[in-house]
Design an enzyme around this catalytic site. Structure first.
Site, PDB file in Angstrom:
ATOM      1  N   GLY A  10      96.012  34.358  19.069  1.00 34.19           N
ATOM      2  CA  GLY A  10      97.104  34.476  20.028  1.00 34.19           C
ATOM      3  C   GLY A  10      97.736  33.171  20.470  1.00 34.19           C
ATOM      4  O   GLY A  10      98.903  33.135  20.832  1.00 34.19           O
TER       5      GLY A  10
ATOM      6  N   ASP B 117      92.730  36.587  31.087  1.00 32.62           N
ATOM      7  CA  ASP B 117      92.776  37.940  31.638  1.00 32.62           C
ATOM      8  C   ASP B 117      91.538  38.123  32.519  1.00 32.62           C
ATOM      9  O   ASP B 117      91.527  37.667  33.659  1.00 32.62           O
ATOM     10  CB  ASP B 117      92.836  38.906  30.446  1.00 32.62           C
ATOM     11  CG  ASP B 117      93.007  40.363  30.832  1.00 32.62           C
ATOM     12  OD1 ASP B 117      93.622  40.632  31.868  1.00 32.62           O
ATOM     13  OD2 ASP B 117      92.534  41.234  30.080  1.00 32.62           O
TER      14      ASP B 117
ATOM     15  N   GLU C 284      95.013  28.316  25.170  1.00 31.98           N
ATOM     16  CA  GLU C 284      94.825  29.773  25.126  1.00 31.98           C
ATOM     17  C   GLU C 284      96.147  30.463  25.414  1.00 31.98           C
ATOM     18  O   GLU C 284      97.026  29.910  26.080  1.00 31.98           O
ATOM     19  CB  GLU C 284      93.731  30.132  26.150  1.00 31.98           C
ATOM     20  CG  GLU C 284      93.373  31.585  26.287  1.00 31.98           C
ATOM     21  CD  GLU C 284      92.926  32.305  25.023  1.00 31.98           C
ATOM     22  OE1 GLU C 284      93.644  32.233  24.010  1.00 31.98           O
ATOM     23  OE2 GLU C 284      91.885  32.978  25.067  1.00 31.98           O
ATOM     24  N   ASP C 285      96.283  31.667  24.882  1.00 29.87           N
ATOM     25  CA  ASP C 285      97.504  32.438  25.132  1.00 29.87           C
ATOM     26  C   ASP C 285      97.516  33.019  26.540  1.00 29.87           C
ATOM     27  O   ASP C 285      98.509  32.934  27.257  1.00 29.87           O
ATOM     28  CB  ASP C 285      97.696  33.540  24.078  1.00 29.87           C
ATOM     29  CG  ASP C 285      96.457  34.408  23.883  1.00 29.87           C
ATOM     30  OD1 ASP C 285      95.428  34.178  24.552  1.00 29.87           O
ATOM     31  OD2 ASP C 285      96.512  35.320  23.036  1.00 29.87           O
TER      32      ASP C 285
ATOM     33  N   ASP D 135      99.469  39.996  20.874  1.00 31.17           N
ATOM     34  CA  ASP D 135      99.585  41.162  19.995  1.00 31.17           C
ATOM     35  C   ASP D 135      99.062  42.452  20.619  1.00 31.17           C
ATOM     36  O   ASP D 135      98.332  42.439  21.602  1.00 31.17           O
ATOM     37  CB  ASP D 135      98.756  40.929  18.736  1.00 31.17           C
ATOM     38  CG  ASP D 135      97.262  41.035  19.027  1.00 31.17           C
ATOM     39  OD1 ASP D 135      96.779  40.305  19.913  1.00 31.17           O
ATOM     40  OD2 ASP D 135      96.584  41.878  18.405  1.00 31.17           O
TER      41      ASP D 135
ATOM     42  N   PHE E 129     100.503  44.748  30.259  1.00 30.38           N
ATOM     43  CA  PHE E 129     100.134  44.355  28.901  1.00 30.38           C
ATOM     44  C   PHE E 129     101.342  43.723  28.218  1.00 30.38           C
ATOM     45  O   PHE E 129     102.382  44.351  28.049  1.00 30.38           O
ATOM     46  CB  PHE E 129      99.620  45.548  28.096  1.00 30.38           C
ATOM     47  CG  PHE E 129      98.889  45.094  26.860  1.00 30.38           C
ATOM     48  CD1 PHE E 129      97.565  44.690  26.916  1.00 30.38           C
ATOM     49  CD2 PHE E 129      99.559  45.021  25.633  1.00 30.38           C
ATOM     50  CE1 PHE E 129      96.905  44.226  25.784  1.00 30.38           C
ATOM     51  CE2 PHE E 129      98.904  44.561  24.492  1.00 30.38           C
ATOM     52  CZ  PHE E 129      97.580  44.165  24.576  1.00 30.38           C
ATOM     53  N   VAL E 130     101.188  42.471  27.862  1.00 30.07           N
ATOM     54  CA  VAL E 130     102.307  41.731  27.274  1.00 30.07           C
ATOM     55  C   VAL E 130     102.077  41.451  25.794  1.00 30.07           C
ATOM     56  O   VAL E 130     100.939  41.341  25.339  1.00 30.07           O
ATOM     57  CB  VAL E 130     102.558  40.395  28.024  1.00 30.07           C
ATOM     58  CG1 VAL E 130     103.205  40.651  29.378  1.00 30.07           C
ATOM     59  CG2 VAL E 130     101.270  39.600  28.195  1.00 30.07           C
TER      60      VAL E 130
HETATM   61  P1  IMP Z   1      89.818  37.614  28.688  1.00 30.62           P
HETATM   62  O1  IMP Z   1      89.781  39.014  29.259  1.00 30.62           O
HETATM   63  O2  IMP Z   1      90.225  36.605  29.711  1.00 30.62           O
HETATM   64  O3  IMP Z   1      88.506  37.285  28.017  1.00 30.62           O
HETATM   65  O4  IMP Z   1      90.956  37.596  27.595  1.00 30.62           O
HETATM   66  C1  IMP Z   1      90.644  37.860  26.275  1.00 30.62           C
HETATM   67  C2  IMP Z   1      91.797  38.055  25.369  1.00 30.62           C
HETATM   68  O5  IMP Z   1      92.373  39.319  25.617  1.00 30.62           O
HETATM   69  C3  IMP Z   1      92.970  37.114  25.434  1.00 30.62           C
HETATM   70  O6  IMP Z   1      92.752  35.888  24.815  1.00 30.62           O
HETATM   71  C4  IMP Z   1      93.996  37.933  24.673  1.00 30.62           C
HETATM   72  O7  IMP Z   1      93.791  37.781  23.272  1.00 30.62           O
HETATM   73  C5  IMP Z   1      93.650  39.351  25.086  1.00 30.62           C
HETATM   74  N1  IMP Z   1      94.601  39.843  26.105  1.00 30.62           N
HETATM   75  C6  IMP Z   1      94.415  39.935  27.439  1.00 30.62           C
HETATM   76  N2  IMP Z   1      95.505  40.445  28.042  1.00 30.62           N
HETATM   77  C7  IMP Z   1      96.413  40.662  27.057  1.00 30.62           C
HETATM   78  C8  IMP Z   1      97.775  41.159  27.043  1.00 30.62           C
HETATM   79  O8  IMP Z   1      98.398  41.511  28.065  1.00 30.62           O
HETATM   80  N3  IMP Z   1      98.362  41.230  25.827  1.00 30.62           N
HETATM   81  C9  IMP Z   1      97.753  40.853  24.653  1.00 30.62           C
HETATM   82  N4  IMP Z   1      96.500  40.373  24.627  1.00 30.62           N
HETATM   83  C10 IMP Z   1      95.839  40.280  25.818  1.00 30.62           C
HETATM   84 MG    MG Z   2      93.438  35.227  22.776  1.00 22.62          MG
END
Ligand code: IMP
Ligand code: MG
Length: 182
Positions: free
Chosen positions: A49, A107, A103-104, A163, A156-157
């Site tokens: 991402g 979350d 990081e993208d 993606d 959700f983006v």
């Molecule tokens: P975490 O929940 O902070 O561990 O995030 C893990 C991963 O979830 C991110 O790096 C993204 O790849 C994916 N992710 C979280 N939210 C979104 C979203 O809104 N769109 C797309 N991917 C997401």
């Molecule tokens: Mg990611």
């Protein structure tokens, strides 16, 4: 269980191309200011991402740097929440390096918490985090973020690297996906 169809309709714009460009220029300037005079930065992207953001950002950074990548995934929902698997490891030693993670989106925070702990365990001199997006309201574990592109609501983006089942990564802007995610 049959997986739901991905709605490939063009997502509504949340962050435009122009806003992304403007913010990335600001972030690159901040990074240059903070790392001025330091040894080359080791910039580590989290696949897949972060790729679009990382390329555009690092083309504007003047400080000498090297790049590497992690790829992670979470285990199935049947296992403990927040358990992260490293699918691809960085191919450059992080010992005594100034690491900038790219990081993208942050979350829940589990991915970055795991990666940051691993980098510290391996003896990185400093670890900072640069994320394009921060979904503040979704956070379950705290992670220190040093550079944030944009804070967004808990939606959700997709696009600009982000993606849904690997669709939409090549959208030039960040959009809100209109359809069922799970
Ligand atoms: P975490 O929940 O902070 O561990 O995030 C893990 C991963 O979830 C991110 O790096 C993204 O790849 C994916 N992710 C979280 N939210 C979104 C979203 O809104 N769109 C797309 N991917 C997401
Ligand atoms: Mg990611």
């Amino acid at each position: 269980m049959t997986p739901p169809e991905v709605n490939l309709k063009r997502p509504r714009v949340l962050i435009s191309v122009e806003d992304l460009e403007r913010r990335i220029t600001e972030l690159a300037a901040e990074i240059d200011r903070d790392y001025a005079g330091s040894e080359p930065i080791l910039c580590i992207g989290v696949l897949k991402g972060s790729v679009f953001f990382m390329v555009d950002l690092l083309k504007q950074v003047q400080t000498p740097l090297q790049i590497g990548f992690f790829q992670t995934s979470s285990y199935g929902s049947s296992t403990t929440a927040g358990e992260i698997r490293i699918r691809k490891d960085v191919d450059i030693s992080v010992r005594d390096r100034d690491v900038l993670l790219i990081e993208d989106i942050v979350d829940t925070g589990y991915t970055l918490r795991t990666i940051m702990a691993l980098l510290e365990f391996r003896g990185a001199r400093s670890v900072k985090l640069c994320t394009m997006l921060d979904k503040v309201a979704a956070r379950e574990v705290e992670v220190p973020i040093h550079y944030t592109g944009f804070q967004i609501d808990n939606v959700f983006v997709v696009g600009y690297g982000l993606d849904l089942d690997d669709h939409f990564r090549n959208l030039p802007y960040i959009g809100v996906y209109e359809g069922d995610v799970e």
